[in-house]
Design a protein around this motif. Structure first.
Motif, PDB file in Angstrom:
ATOM      1  N   PRO A 425    -126.356  -0.609  24.845  1.00 31.92           N
ATOM      2  CA  PRO A 425    -126.360   0.004  23.507  1.00 31.92           C
ATOM      3  C   PRO A 425    -127.573  -0.420  22.678  1.00 31.92           C
ATOM      4  CG  PRO A 425    -124.184  -0.831  24.053  1.00 31.92           C
ATOM      5  CD  PRO A 425    -125.094  -1.337  25.121  1.00 31.92           C
ATOM      6  N   HIS A 426    -128.199   0.575  22.059  1.00 26.96           N
ATOM      7  CA  HIS A 426    -129.329   0.363  21.154  1.00 26.96           C
ATOM      8  C   HIS A 426    -129.128   1.200  19.899  1.00 26.96           C
ATOM      9  CE1 HIS A 426    -131.221  -1.482  24.623  1.00 26.96           C
ATOM     10  NE2 HIS A 426    -132.276  -1.818  23.877  1.00 26.96           N
ATOM     11  N   VAL A 427    -129.752   0.775  18.819  1.00 23.24           N
ATOM     12  CA  VAL A 427    -129.769   1.560  17.588  1.00 23.24           C
ATOM     13  C   VAL A 427    -131.214   1.972  17.314  1.00 23.24           C
ATOM     14  CG1 VAL A 427    -127.750   0.420  16.626  1.00 23.24           C
ATOM     15  CG2 VAL A 427    -130.022  -0.502  16.143  1.00 23.24           C
ATOM     16  N   VAL A 428    -131.352   3.063  16.580  1.00 28.52           N
ATOM     17  CA  VAL A 428    -132.673   3.586  16.245  1.00 28.52           C
ATOM     18  C   VAL A 428    -132.841   3.494  14.728  1.00 28.52           C
ATOM     19  CG1 VAL A 428    -134.227   5.558  16.317  1.00 28.52           C
ATOM     20  CG2 VAL A 428    -132.670   5.134  18.228  1.00 28.52           C
ATOM     21  N   LEU A 429    -133.968   2.900  14.293  1.00 24.26           N
ATOM     22  CA  LEU A 429    -134.277   2.763  12.880  1.00 24.26           C
ATOM     23  C   LEU A 429    -135.565   3.503  12.577  1.00 24.26           C
ATOM     24  CD1 LEU A 429    -133.703  -1.094  12.373  1.00 24.26           C
ATOM     25  CD2 LEU A 429    -132.002   0.730  12.318  1.00 24.26           C
ATOM     26  N   VAL A 430    -135.555   4.254  11.491  1.00 16.59           N
ATOM     27  CA  VAL A 430    -136.778   4.865  10.976  1.00 16.59           C
ATOM     28  C   VAL A 430    -137.086   4.144   9.665  1.00 16.59           C
ATOM     29  CG1 VAL A 430    -137.915   6.972  10.229  1.00 16.59           C
ATOM     30  CG2 VAL A 430    -136.210   7.059  12.054  1.00 16.59           C
ATOM     31  N   VAL A 431    -138.179   3.379   9.651  1.00 13.02           N
ATOM     32  CA  VAL A 431    -138.506   2.458   8.561  1.00 13.02           C
ATOM     33  C   VAL A 431    -139.717   3.001   7.806  1.00 13.02           C
ATOM     34  CG1 VAL A 431    -139.103   0.085   7.972  1.00 13.02           C
ATOM     35  CG2 VAL A 431    -137.650   0.549   9.962  1.00 13.02           C
ATOM     36  N   ARG A 432    -139.548   3.135   6.487  1.00 14.28           N
ATOM     37  CA  ARG A 432    -140.668   3.604   5.668  1.00 14.28           C
ATOM     38  C   ARG A 432    -140.959   2.565   4.578  1.00 14.28           C
ATOM     39  NH1 ARG A 432    -139.196   8.708   2.918  1.00 14.28           N
ATOM     40  NH2 ARG A 432    -138.423   7.348   1.269  1.00 14.28           N
ATOM     41  N   PRO A 433    -142.028   1.766   4.748  1.00  9.62           N
ATOM     42  CA  PRO A 433    -142.442   0.860   3.662  1.00  9.62           C
ATOM     43  C   PRO A 433    -142.984   1.681   2.497  1.00  9.62           C
ATOM     44  CG  PRO A 433    -143.402   0.220   5.782  1.00  9.62           C
ATOM     45  CD  PRO A 433    -142.862   1.605   5.939  1.00  9.62           C
ATOM     46  N   GLU A 434    -142.494   1.395   1.295  1.00  4.22           N
ATOM     47  CA  GLU A 434    -142.922   2.177   0.144  1.00  4.22           C
ATOM     48  C   GLU A 434    -144.322   1.790  -0.331  1.00  4.22           C
ATOM     49  OE1 GLU A 434    -141.272   4.698  -0.604  1.00  4.22           O
ATOM     50  OE2 GLU A 434    -139.577   4.191   0.674  1.00  4.22           O
ATOM     51  N   ASP A 435    -144.776   0.601   0.054  1.00  2.89           N
ATOM     52  CA  ASP A 435    -146.121   0.166  -0.305  1.00  2.89           C
ATOM     53  C   ASP A 435    -146.400  -1.095   0.498  1.00  2.89           C
ATOM     54  OD1 ASP A 435    -148.573   0.054  -1.444  1.00  2.89           O
ATOM     55  OD2 ASP A 435    -147.885   0.059  -3.518  1.00  2.89           O
ATOM     56  N   GLY A 436    -147.578  -1.674   0.300  1.00  7.14           N
ATOM     57  CA  GLY A 436    -147.896  -2.910   0.994  1.00  7.14           C
ATOM     58  C   GLY A 436    -148.957  -2.685   2.049  1.00  7.14           C
ATOM     59  N   PRO A 437    -149.574  -3.774   2.533  1.00  7.34           N
ATOM     60  CA  PRO A 437    -150.644  -3.668   3.530  1.00  7.34           C
ATOM     61  C   PRO A 437    -150.119  -3.158   4.862  1.00  7.34           C
ATOM     62  CG  PRO A 437    -150.043  -5.957   3.160  1.00  7.34           C
ATOM     63  CD  PRO A 437    -149.309  -5.161   2.138  1.00  7.34           C
ATOM     64  N   GLN A 438    -150.707  -2.075   5.353  1.00  9.92           N
ATOM     65  CA  GLN A 438    -150.230  -1.480   6.601  1.00  9.92           C
ATOM     66  C   GLN A 438    -150.486  -2.391   7.796  1.00  9.92           C
ATOM     67  OE1 GLN A 438    -148.420   1.350   6.794  1.00  9.92           O
ATOM     68  NE2 GLN A 438    -148.464   1.185   4.555  1.00  9.92           N
ATOM     69  N   GLY A 439    -151.610  -3.122   7.758  1.00  7.54           N
ATOM     70  CA  GLY A 439    -151.879  -4.018   8.881  1.00  7.54           C
ATOM     71  C   GLY A 439    -150.795  -5.064   9.038  1.00  7.54           C
ATOM     72  N   ARG A 440    -150.336  -5.624   7.924  1.00 13.46           N
ATOM     73  CA  ARG A 440    -149.282  -6.628   7.999  1.00 13.46           C
ATOM     74  C   ARG A 440    -147.966  -6.006   8.480  1.00 13.46           C
ATOM     75  NH1 ARG A 440    -148.641 -10.748   3.078  1.00 13.46           N
ATOM     76  NH2 ARG A 440    -150.732 -11.207   3.857  1.00 13.46           N
ATOM     77  N   VAL A 441    -147.718  -4.760   8.101  1.00 10.49           N
ATOM     78  CA  VAL A 441    -146.500  -4.074   8.549  1.00 10.49           C
ATOM     79  C   VAL A 441    -146.505  -3.933  10.058  1.00 10.49           C
ATOM     80  CG1 VAL A 441    -145.252  -1.889   8.486  1.00 10.49           C
ATOM     81  CG2 VAL A 441    -146.158  -2.859   6.372  1.00 10.49           C
ATOM     82  N   LEU A 442    -147.648  -3.528  10.639  1.00 12.98           N
ATOM     83  CA  LEU A 442    -147.721  -3.342  12.088  1.00 12.98           C
ATOM     84  C   LEU A 442    -147.596  -4.670  12.829  1.00 12.98           C
ATOM     85  CD1 LEU A 442    -150.560  -0.655  12.282  1.00 12.98           C
ATOM     86  CD2 LEU A 442    -148.089  -0.312  12.509  1.00 12.98           C
ATOM     87  N   VAL A 443    -148.231  -5.722  12.278  1.00 14.98           N
ATOM     88  CA  VAL A 443    -148.101  -7.042  12.910  1.00 14.98           C
ATOM     89  C   VAL A 443    -146.646  -7.495  12.887  1.00 14.98           C
ATOM     90  CG1 VAL A 443    -148.711  -9.471  12.696  1.00 14.98           C
ATOM     91  CG2 VAL A 443    -150.472  -7.725  12.442  1.00 14.98           C
ATOM     92  N   TRP A 444    -145.991  -7.274  11.740  1.00 16.26           N
ATOM     93  CA  TRP A 444    -144.572  -7.647  11.658  1.00 16.26           C
ATOM     94  C   TRP A 444    -143.748  -6.872  12.668  1.00 16.26           C
ATOM     95  CZ3 TRP A 444    -140.602  -4.245  10.695  1.00 16.26           C
ATOM     96  CH2 TRP A 444    -139.325  -4.818  10.560  1.00 16.26           C
ATOM     97  N   ALA A 445    -143.989  -5.565  12.787  1.00 17.60           N
ATOM     98  CA  ALA A 445    -143.197  -4.738  13.706  1.00 17.60           C
ATOM     99  C   ALA A 445    -143.375  -5.205  15.147  1.00 17.60           C
ATOM    100  CB  ALA A 445    -143.601  -3.274  13.558  1.00 17.60           C
ATOM    101  N   SER A 446    -144.619  -5.512  15.535  1.00 19.24           N
ATOM    102  CA  SER A 446    -144.857  -5.979  16.911  1.00 19.24           C
ATOM    103  C   SER A 446    -144.105  -7.270  17.181  1.00 19.24           C
ATOM    104  CB  SER A 446    -146.357  -6.180  17.132  1.00 19.24           C
ATOM    105  OG  SER A 446    -147.059  -4.963  16.989  1.00 19.24           O
TER     106      SER A 446
END
Length: 649
Positions: A425-446
């Motif tokens: 079993p897995h769940v699927v999330l669609v995450v939309r940051p409303e603001d903030g540095p995109q590079g940090r978002v991608l590093v966090w996601a990885s």
């Protein structure tokens, strides 16, 4: 005449004998009277009287010379004593005592000028009764001390209070009066041409000081000034030597600490370069630091902790973590924990938390900083490896999100190679940051999907995460809170699932996307939502509406209660809504007393919560009741449900 001459010659010889014997002065007076009684002539008596006067003068001269010799001898002894290695305070006490004893004074004291405020203070006193004490501030005007300073020479008075030759000060007069002093002498203490203090001597009786006494005290003052200067220089030299010794000791300790720090840092970097895990690195660091050690990531999750780490106050630790990230330097918490950021460039990758230990604080901080730097290197290397691996994860998830994913079995095999079991079993999330540095978002996601053995990619300016789990709502809230802490901005998340087949991920993603869009349309930016949390909207948005789950989530407690207790709460709910929310009309349709309906509604409130009559939840309850009635009718093929006439819509 011969007898007279004989008497004169005998008298003169006797005077010489008395001088030779150093007889007391009173014995010289009887010779003249004896010659007069013996019938000596007036001329003979005058000669003897003149000779006796000269003898007394010679005797006084001898006495003064003896006194001067005694004074000089005492001065030499004093000078010898002043050459001994005293500290300044001890030397001042010796000077005051020697000055008092030198000529038999009742009292002596020393005052010195304070370099800070320019005032003179008594620094030592001997023979005092009460008033002249160490710390007494000498007035800047009046008194024999100021008169001596102005003249730069000794100044004395036989009777202080009665002497008007100099200016008086009430404070000094009061001290003189309380001590019962009369004769006072002040000798200036000079360094070069500057007066730095004064040596005072005093008697409690009226006393006229002789020139020899004044000269002797002046010499003592000069010796005292030189001795004070020497003692100060000696004290300064000792202080400088002690400071040099401390500097040398600190330098040796610093050199030793630097070598130990370099060895420690080199060992940790070697471990990192040899591919050690974070747990091994932290264990080596904790052993060197002598205290348990914890490592947390950038958002406060514990990555590893060594054995024996004490219990901590999470709220305080969170606040101190924010502080250390802001300061970008080690800080200490109120509980004795040391926190140090693990920084790579401008990015904070984590925080090291060190428990209290026996090492000095300075050593612990330097070693902790070295451990933090090594930890940052390891975390950066792991992040780089995760990023390289993340490219494969991104490509795999993009294929899974396609309309018709090819060969789901092959995709599942590729996922297993990446450590992701898509048949679970897995769940699927669609995450939309409303603001903030995109590079940090991608590093966090990885980093996030790597730790949770999931997948991630980007689609339409949103992150898509596939994570192990069965509860999409919980997964959405956790991801939102974690990313919000990293970027400091709201995060909106739509969630769906669970799904346990690669071929169904595309459909589940579409449901999660619809939840995100619905949440945005409802003004829920910065929140999280799954189909279940959206209620009847979720039922409408689902590709395959799960009416059973909707009914159970909405009125399940009421249905279960009716089944267990054989009650009619469900039927009462239906009658309540068809009667427009009127308990009395519902009672009429149910043929029961209105109090019975009221008690049943109270029970329903206990089961569904106090908000079930709110407009939105009331709509969901009514929809669940209709769906239940419709499903029951369809399953039994009995046609439309038969309702009382007052229940018809």
């Amino acid at each position: 005449m011969a007898d007279a001459d004989h008497l004169v010659s005998d008298g003169l010889l006797r005077l010489l004998e008395l001088l030779a014997m150093e007889a007391p002065p009173q014995r010289f007076d009887g010779l003249t009277e004896q010659a007069r009684v013996a019938g000596a002539s007036t001329e003979a008596v005058a000669v003897l009287d003149r000779a006796a006067g000269l003898a007394l003068d010679i005797h006084g001269l001898f006495a003064r010379r003896q006194q001067r010799e005694a004074g000089l001898s005492a001065l030499v002894d004093t000078a010898r004593e002043l050459t001994l290695p005293y500290d300044v305070d001890a030397l001042l006490r010796v000077i005051a005592r020697r000055a008092r004893l030198l000529l038999g004074f009742d009292m002596a004291w020393v005052s010195l000028t304070d370099r800070a405020d320019g005032r003179s203070y008594v620094v030592s006193a001997d023979g005092h009764a009460s008033s002249i004490t160490v710390g007494f501030a000498v007035p800047s005007i009046g008194g024999v001390g100021n008169a001596a300073a102005i003249r730069s020479a000794p100044f004395w008075t036989p009777d202080y209070l009665a002497d008007m030759r100099f200016e008086h000060d009430s404070a000094i007069d009061e001290v003189v009066r309380e001590e019962g002093l009369h004769a006072l002498m002040a000798v200036p203490l000079k360094e070069g041409h500057s007066v730095v203090g004064a040596l005072y001597v005093a008697d409690r009786g009226v006393r006229h000081f002789t020139p020899d006494e004044i000269t002797l005290m002046s010499s003592l003052g000069d010796l005292a000034a030189l001795a004070i200067k020497k003692a100060r220089l000696l004290t300064q030299a000792h202080d400088e030597i002690s400071e040099l010794e401390r500097d040398t000791s600190r330098a040796l300790g610093s050199s030793s600490a630097a070598r130990r720090l370099n060895r420690f840092h080199s060992r940790l970097i070697d471990l990192v370069l040899h591919g050690c895990e974070l747990e091994e690195l932290v264990a080596h660091a904790a052993a060197e630091l002598g205290s348990p050690l914890m490592v947390r990531d950038a958002v406060g999750s514990t990555l590893t902790v060594t054995e024996g780490f004490p219990e901590v106050d999470e709220s305080e630790l969170f606040q101190r973590t924010l502080d250390v990230h802001a300061e970008r330097a080690p800080i200490r918490s109120s509980g004795g924990l040391w926190l140090c950021p693990a920084i790579a460039g401008k990015e904070i990758l984590g925080t090291l938390v060190l428990a209290p230990g026996p090492r000095p604080a300075a050593d612990r901080v330097r070693l902790l900083e070295a451990a933090a730097q090594s930890t940052a290197v390891l975390l950066r290397m792991q992040a780089s490896a995760a990023a390289a691996e993340g490219a494969g994860r991104d490509e795999l998830l993009r294929e899974l999100l396609g309309d018709s994913p090819r060969a789901p079995e092959q995709l599942a095999l590729r996922a297993r190679r990446l450590g992701v079991a898509l048949d679970e079993p897995h769940v699927v999330l669609v995450v939309r940051p409303e603001d903030g540095p995109q590079g940090r978002v991608l590093v966090w996601a990885s980093s996030y999907v790597h730790r949770h053995a999931g997948l991630k990619t980007t689609a339409d300016d949103c992150l898509v995460l596939v994570l192990p789990g069965t509860d999409p709502s919980t997964a959405a809230r956790h991801a939102s809170d974690t990313l919000n802490a990293v970027i400091g901005h709201p995060v909106t998340v739509g969630a769906a699932g669970p799904v346990a087949h690669p071929g169904a991920i595309h459909r589940t993603y579409a449901e999660a996307r619809r939840c995100l869009d619905a949440l945005t349309a409802l003004g829920g930016t910065g929140g999280t939502a799954s189909l279940r949390e959206l209620g009847f909207l979720g039922l409408l948005l689902a590709d395959t509406p799960d009416t059973s789950a909707f009914i159970a989530n909405t009125i399940g407690p009421v249905l279960e209660y009716d089944e267990r207790q054989t009650t009619e709460l469900t039927r009462t709910l239906e009658a309540y809504f068809t009667s427009g929310g009127s308990p009395s009309r519902a009672a009429e349709s149910l043929h029961v007393h209105p109090n019975t309906v009221s008690r049943r509604l109270e029970r329903i409130t206990d089961l569904l919560g106090p908000g079930w009559q709110e407009p939105l939840q009331a709509v969901e309850v009514q929809l669940a009741l209709r769906l239940r009635r419709t499903r029951h009718t369809v399953r039994n093929h009995t046609g439309p449900p038969v309702l009382p006439h007052d229940e018809l819509p």
